[in-house]
Design a protein around this motif. Sequence first.
Motif, PDB file in Angstrom:
ATOM      1  N   ARG A 119       0.804  -1.232  -0.160  1.00 60.16           N
ATOM      2  CA  ARG A 119      -0.151  -0.274  -0.029  1.00 60.16           C
ATOM      3  C   ARG A 119       0.722   1.251   0.066  1.00 60.16           C
ATOM      4  O   ARG A 119       0.516   2.190  -0.570  1.00 60.16           O
ATOM      5  CB  ARG A 119      -1.103   0.014   1.215  1.00 60.16           C
ATOM      6  CG  ARG A 119      -2.015  -1.160   1.054  1.00 60.16           C
ATOM      7  CD  ARG A 119      -2.803  -0.965   2.591  1.00 60.16           C
ATOM      8  NE  ARG A 119      -3.687  -2.109   2.643  1.00 60.16           N
ATOM      9  CZ  ARG A 119      -5.055  -1.990   2.123  1.00 60.16           C
ATOM     10  NH1 ARG A 119      -5.632  -0.971   1.671  1.00 60.16           N
ATOM     11  NH2 ARG A 119      -6.073  -3.205   2.140  1.00 60.16           N
ATOM     12  N   ASN A 120       1.868   1.074   0.863  1.00 65.83           N
ATOM     13  CA  ASN A 120       2.795   2.538   0.765  1.00 65.83           C
ATOM     14  C   ASN A 120       3.281   2.692  -0.495  1.00 65.83           C
ATOM     15  O   ASN A 120       3.835   3.600  -0.813  1.00 65.83           O
ATOM     16  CB  ASN A 120       3.891   2.103   1.939  1.00 65.83           C
ATOM     17  CG  ASN A 120       3.274   2.297   3.278  1.00 65.83           C
ATOM     18  OD1 ASN A 120       2.520   3.164   3.528  1.00 65.83           O
ATOM     19  ND2 ASN A 120       3.983   1.861   4.211  1.00 65.83           N
ATOM     20  N   ILE A 123       1.102   4.324  -2.645  1.00 69.71           N
ATOM     21  CA  ILE A 123       0.724   5.753  -2.415  1.00 69.71           C
ATOM     22  C   ILE A 123       1.900   6.644  -2.794  1.00 69.71           C
ATOM     23  O   ILE A 123       1.827   7.627  -3.448  1.00 69.71           O
ATOM     24  CB  ILE A 123       0.764   5.957  -0.697  1.00 69.71           C
ATOM     25  CG1 ILE A 123      -0.597   5.254  -0.213  1.00 69.71           C
ATOM     26  CG2 ILE A 123       0.683   7.106  -0.261  1.00 69.71           C
ATOM     27  CD1 ILE A 123      -0.782   4.968   1.070  1.00 69.71           C
ATOM     28  N   LYS A 135       0.827  13.196   0.229  1.00 71.56           N
ATOM     29  CA  LYS A 135       0.348  11.866   0.053  1.00 71.56           C
ATOM     30  C   LYS A 135      -1.100  11.655   0.800  1.00 71.56           C
ATOM     31  O   LYS A 135      -1.740  10.390   0.921  1.00 71.56           O
ATOM     32  CB  LYS A 135       1.230  10.983   0.955  1.00 71.56           C
ATOM     33  CG  LYS A 135       2.887  10.799   0.205  1.00 71.56           C
ATOM     34  CD  LYS A 135       3.745  10.047   1.043  1.00 71.56           C
ATOM     35  CE  LYS A 135       5.167   9.998   0.396  1.00 71.56           C
ATOM     36  NZ  LYS A 135       5.547  11.200  -0.320  1.00 71.56           N
ATOM     37  N   ASP A 136      -1.539  12.866   1.486  1.00 70.21           N
ATOM     38  CA  ASP A 136      -2.779  12.507   2.096  1.00 70.21           C
ATOM     39  C   ASP A 136      -4.008  12.075   1.244  1.00 70.21           C
ATOM     40  O   ASP A 136      -4.598  10.988   1.452  1.00 70.21           O
ATOM     41  CB  ASP A 136      -3.338  13.678   2.927  1.00 70.21           C
ATOM     42  CG  ASP A 136      -3.089  15.116   2.219  1.00 70.21           C
ATOM     43  OD1 ASP A 136      -2.915  15.075   0.859  1.00 70.21           O
ATOM     44  OD2 ASP A 136      -3.456  16.282   2.801  1.00 70.21           O
ATOM     45  N   ALA A 139      -3.470   8.645  -0.197  1.00 68.52           N
ATOM     46  CA  ALA A 139      -3.610   7.463   0.725  1.00 68.52           C
ATOM     47  C   ALA A 139      -4.978   7.233   0.994  1.00 68.52           C
ATOM     48  O   ALA A 139      -5.200   5.758   1.147  1.00 68.52           O
ATOM     49  CB  ALA A 139      -2.948   8.070   2.272  1.00 68.52           C
ATOM     50  N   THR A 142      -6.175   5.397  -1.870  1.00 70.87           N
ATOM     51  CA  THR A 142      -5.595   3.893  -1.880  1.00 70.87           C
ATOM     52  C   THR A 142      -6.288   2.997  -0.825  1.00 70.87           C
ATOM     53  O   THR A 142      -6.565   1.857  -0.975  1.00 70.87           O
ATOM     54  CB  THR A 142      -4.098   3.984  -1.628  1.00 70.87           C
ATOM     55  OG1 THR A 142      -3.636   4.804  -2.523  1.00 70.87           O
ATOM     56  CG2 THR A 142      -3.549   2.725  -1.528  1.00 70.87           C
ATOM     57  N   ASN A 143      -6.427   3.606   0.276  1.00 74.62           N
ATOM     58  CA  ASN A 143      -6.914   2.798   1.467  1.00 74.62           C
ATOM     59  C   ASN A 143      -8.367   2.811   1.800  1.00 74.62           C
ATOM     60  O   ASN A 143      -9.030   2.068   2.497  1.00 74.62           O
ATOM     61  CB  ASN A 143      -5.979   3.172   2.631  1.00 74.62           C
ATOM     62  CG  ASN A 143      -4.589   2.537   2.771  1.00 74.62           C
ATOM     63  OD1 ASN A 143      -4.312   1.774   1.921  1.00 74.62           O
ATOM     64  ND2 ASN A 143      -3.875   3.537   3.327  1.00 74.62           N
ATOM     65  N   ASN A 147      -6.711   7.758   7.404  1.00 79.35           N
ATOM     66  CA  ASN A 147      -5.326   7.547   7.063  1.00 79.35           C
ATOM     67  C   ASN A 147      -4.657   8.705   7.633  1.00 79.35           C
ATOM     68  O   ASN A 147      -4.819   9.898   8.040  1.00 79.35           O
ATOM     69  CB  ASN A 147      -5.050   7.936   5.496  1.00 79.35           C
ATOM     70  CG  ASN A 147      -5.511   6.758   4.653  1.00 79.35           C
ATOM     71  OD1 ASN A 147      -5.149   5.793   4.347  1.00 79.35           O
ATOM     72  ND2 ASN A 147      -7.077   6.908   4.659  1.00 79.35           N
ATOM     73  N   ILE A 149      -0.689  10.275   7.974  1.00 79.04           N
ATOM     74  CA  ILE A 149       0.550  10.248   6.974  1.00 79.04           C
ATOM     75  C   ILE A 149       1.841  10.595   7.870  1.00 79.04           C
ATOM     76  O   ILE A 149       1.860  11.494   8.957  1.00 79.04           O
ATOM     77  CB  ILE A 149       0.591  11.582   6.015  1.00 79.04           C
ATOM     78  CG1 ILE A 149      -0.861  11.240   5.220  1.00 79.04           C
ATOM     79  CG2 ILE A 149       1.615  11.333   4.962  1.00 79.04           C
ATOM     80  CD1 ILE A 149      -1.246  10.039   4.717  1.00 79.04           C
ATOM     81  N   VAL A 161       2.303   5.084   6.016  1.00 79.75           N
ATOM     82  CA  VAL A 161       0.776   5.583   6.136  1.00 79.75           C
ATOM     83  C   VAL A 161       0.115   4.515   7.140  1.00 79.75           C
ATOM     84  O   VAL A 161       0.283   3.405   6.783  1.00 79.75           O
ATOM     85  CB  VAL A 161       0.018   5.752   5.036  1.00 79.75           C
ATOM     86  CG1 VAL A 161      -1.471   5.956   5.226  1.00 79.75           C
ATOM     87  CG2 VAL A 161       0.631   6.909   4.157  1.00 79.75           C
TER      88      VAL A 161
END
Length: 330
Positions: A119-120, A123, A135-136, A139, A142-143, A147, A149, A161
Amino acid sequence: MADQVSIYVPSSSANVGLGYDIWCLGLEQPQLIVDYTKKASPGIEVKVESPFEPPNGRVLGHAGVVALEKFLKEHKINDGAYLFYEDDGYPVGGLGRSGAEAVGAIMAAAVAYGIKLSRNDIIAASARGEPGEHKDNVAASTNGRFNIIVSSTPYTRKPSVDFYDVPDDLGLVIGFSSHKKTGGTEEGRAALSKPVDVGDYVPQTGNISAATAALVTGNTKRFLELVWGDRFHQPRRSAVRFYGNFDDNEFTTLQRDIFEKLGVAWNVSGAGPNMQALYSKADYPDGLLTTEISRVLASWFAERGIEMNLKEMNIAKEGAYDCAKRIYDY
């Protein structure tokens, strides 16, 4: 490996009050559907089907192309790609559109070429399509979920994350503002350039620590008590009227009144001017839109020449990575 991949990507709402560049929520709706098809010749061709026109200077699909070009080069893939983006009524600004575009392109490419990434990793690769590689939003796309960060861990010096399910009774409303920002993201960040005084840093750190603990342990009421008490980005941007025709004192007073009278946490969504209301479904089992808050907020913003349209949202229980696992056994 597959020649064609379809990925569903949630939108997102960043910052969530206290968590500037740290917190982000994935949203079930609106979502982006990304179709990725391998192309034997180099180059990325993009088609977007959306009812919304982008603001000046913005091209829909651009973030996905930027991230994907870097990804394919990094993995020594000479193929090109056809990217088709379709949304279900996705507002262009305010809910992490570009982040979702980048995540969809990277996640689909990883599935198409059988490249197993964490996952990281997804991201980090997706963030390269965003200005400043923030990345917020990526992230949360993605998830899904909530999240946190970590920009650099003390030992590895690498970003990471953490993500958590949110309590079932945490409700969310997004307020779509008619205010048009003039300076964009750069002007918003310029308002934050002044160093943080220790008199703000200590309370802010305490609030964000306790709010995180409350959320991940399912204490919604405690989370709501703390999450709107930001001392960093919301007051500074309000002070320069970045969100509209009101200053920091007016906005903080509104936040306090909304919480005191209704038990609702009112925050800026992302960089604004859109807003968010967080609430307990135990207190409002039928949602917020049938309650006094709609009238109070509409009136407050209307007095300042702003139309604020509220929309009930659901926090996503999965992101693009989970979609890839579920559909493609990634």
